[in-house]
Design a protein around this motif. Sequence first.
Motif, short mmCIF file in Angstrom:
data_model
loop_
_atom_site.label_atom_id
_atom_site.label_comp_id
_atom_site.label_asym_id
_atom_site.label_seq_id
_atom_site.Cartn_x
_atom_site.Cartn_y
_atom_site.Cartn_z
N ASP A 94 25.29 37.59 69.25
CA ASP A 94 24.22 37.02 68.42
C ASP A 94 23.46 38.09 67.65
OD1 ASP A 94 24.83 34.46 69.17
OD2 ASP A 94 23.26 34.30 70.68
N ARG A 95 23.53 39.33 68.11
CA ARG A 95 22.84 40.42 67.42
C ARG A 95 23.56 40.84 66.15
NH1 ARG A 95 22.77 42.57 72.77
NH2 ARG A 95 24.35 44.11 72.14
N GLU A 96 24.81 40.47 66.00
CA GLU A 96 25.58 40.88 64.83
C GLU A 96 25.20 40.02 63.62
OE1 GLU A 96 27.12 43.54 65.02
OE2 GLU A 96 27.38 43.77 67.19
N ILE A 97 24.82 40.67 62.55
CA ILE A 97 24.35 39.98 61.35
C ILE A 97 25.47 39.95 60.32
CG2 ILE A 97 22.63 39.95 59.52
CD1 ILE A 97 21.52 39.49 62.34
N VAL A 98 25.78 38.74 59.84
CA VAL A 98 26.82 38.59 58.83
C VAL A 98 26.17 38.20 57.50
CG1 VAL A 98 28.44 37.90 60.62
CG2 VAL A 98 27.29 36.14 59.29
N GLU A 99 26.94 38.30 56.45
CA GLU A 99 26.41 38.07 55.11
C GLU A 99 26.04 36.60 54.90
OE1 GLU A 99 25.99 40.73 52.95
OE2 GLU A 99 26.57 41.82 54.77
N GLU A 100 25.03 36.38 54.07
CA GLU A 100 24.56 35.02 53.80
C GLU A 100 25.52 34.26 52.89
OE1 GLU A 100 22.20 31.87 54.52
OE2 GLU A 100 21.83 33.88 55.34
N ARG A 101 26.12 34.94 51.93
CA ARG A 101 27.00 34.26 50.97
C ARG A 101 28.26 33.76 51.68
NH1 ARG A 101 28.70 37.02 45.34
NH2 ARG A 101 27.03 35.71 44.49
N PRO A 102 28.61 32.48 51.55
CA PRO A 102 29.82 31.96 52.17
C PRO A 102 31.08 32.64 51.62
CG PRO A 102 28.36 30.17 51.51
CD PRO A 102 27.82 31.42 50.89
N ALA A 103 32.13 32.62 52.41
CA ALA A 103 33.33 33.37 52.09
C ALA A 103 33.94 32.96 50.75
CB ALA A 103 34.36 33.20 53.20
N VAL A 104 34.02 31.66 50.48
CA VAL A 104 34.68 31.23 49.25
C VAL A 104 33.90 31.69 48.02
CG1 VAL A 104 35.38 29.22 47.89
CG2 VAL A 104 35.82 29.28 50.36
N GLU A 105 32.58 31.57 48.06
CA GLU A 105 31.77 32.07 46.95
C GLU A 105 31.96 33.57 46.79
OE1 GLU A 105 27.68 31.01 47.27
OE2 GLU A 105 28.09 28.89 47.67
N HIS A 106 32.02 34.27 47.91
CA HIS A 106 32.21 35.72 47.88
C HIS A 106 33.56 36.08 47.27
CE1 HIS A 106 32.42 39.89 49.14
NE2 HIS A 106 33.53 39.63 49.80
N LEU A 107 34.61 35.39 47.66
CA LEU A 107 35.94 35.66 47.11
C LEU A 107 35.95 35.48 45.59
CD1 LEU A 107 38.17 33.89 49.78
CD2 LEU A 107 38.40 36.28 49.09
N ILE A 108 35.41 34.37 45.13
CA ILE A 108 35.42 34.09 43.70
C ILE A 108 34.62 35.15 42.94
CG2 ILE A 108 34.67 32.47 41.92
CD1 ILE A 108 35.20 30.22 43.99
N ALA A 109 33.40 35.43 43.39
CA ALA A 109 32.53 36.38 42.68
C ALA A 109 33.11 37.78 42.69
CB ALA A 109 31.14 36.37 43.32
N THR A 110 33.66 38.20 43.81
CA THR A 110 34.18 39.57 43.92
C THR A 110 35.43 39.75 43.07
OG1 THR A 110 33.29 39.73 46.16
CG2 THR A 110 34.96 41.34 45.52
N LEU A 111 36.35 38.80 43.14
CA LEU A 111 37.57 38.91 42.34
C LEU A 111 37.27 38.81 40.85
CD1 LEU A 111 39.87 36.74 44.62
CD2 LEU A 111 39.98 39.24 44.32
N GLN A 112 36.30 37.99 40.47
CA GLN A 112 35.93 37.88 39.06
C GLN A 112 35.31 39.19 38.56
OE1 GLN A 112 33.00 34.85 38.15
NE2 GLN A 112 33.61 34.78 36.01
N ALA A 113 34.54 39.84 39.42
CA ALA A 113 33.89 41.09 39.02
C ALA A 113 34.87 42.26 38.94
CB ALA A 113 32.77 41.42 40.00
N HIS A 114 36.02 42.13 39.62
CA HIS A 114 36.99 43.22 39.66
C HIS A 114 38.40 42.68 39.43
CE1 HIS A 114 33.84 45.83 41.35
NE2 HIS A 114 33.53 44.80 42.13
#
Length: 307
Positions: A94-114
């Motif tokens: 529970d102490r491990e903090i993960v990113e707020e942005r959901p994976a699918v949104e992250h995939l789309i945004a990251t691939l579009q940016a690069h």
Amino acid sequence: MNQMQQPRTLIFDTDIGSDVDDAMALAQIIGTPELHLHSVTTVYGDTLLRAKIARRYGVLARQDLAVHAGQSIPLSGREVWWPGHEGSLHEGLDREIVEERPAVEHLIATLQAHPGEIDVVAVGPLTNIAEALGREPRVATWMRHLWIMGGSFPAGSKAEHNFRSDAVAARTVLSAGIPTTVTGLDVTRQLGIDQAGLDLIGAAGALGAALQADIQQWWEFWQQEWNVPHDPVAVLTLSRPDLFTLTEPGVVEISAEGHSTFTPDDAGTIRLALTVDGNGAAAAIIEAIQRAGAGNPVVARTPTGGR
């Protein structure tokens, strides 16, 4: 040794936590100097728990990983297979903090940016990738290459877990025209990790000790004293292509139950791994995990919000 010609940046899409080979592959990626792990996305079942497990393995390797929880429910509607031991050996997840942005949104945004710069290594059901394609079809053109662990291609084979778990997603992804290399069970089963290999992994610091415990738990689950490193073998098709023979280009068809069929086609964008140097592959996997376990300086990263 004929490794890839230049370093690669990748996103690792994984159902880490059930079969131990996902954690092995994550450690292997961290310990491969030619691979830059941009981020991790999790898929299938309790993806938040899976994300926290991935974060924990990053901590053990002294890496500040960006991990995004993804799609939980297969597009096919098939019931999720959940053994129940996921994360049970890792206290305080529970102490491990993960990113707020959901994976699918992250995939789309990251691939579009690069565009054309990032590889995706997908070693679980392909739900995240299929959902990203459904929301933004240009994902197929933005991805440099897709590396998949999935399928079993000899005639009469049983359906492999990843494709069976979401046959709709597998069909969507494999028909999208993405340059893709697929490693099936018929190749991954050409090697295994036994007690001698486990001892070498277990000696690799805190990361190795955690992996050793998870591997032993997996062995006990199946009442055996070895395992097949399916996902690490798929990673090696990217980092160590010299260890494999591949088909010519073709197409892959997926049945409603997840059975996979490859047909050669000059216009196809998919190649299958055919054979692997089993001894060389096992040694390469263990060596990469040992490097990851030796630890690297933590690279500070500005979080984007977490949960």
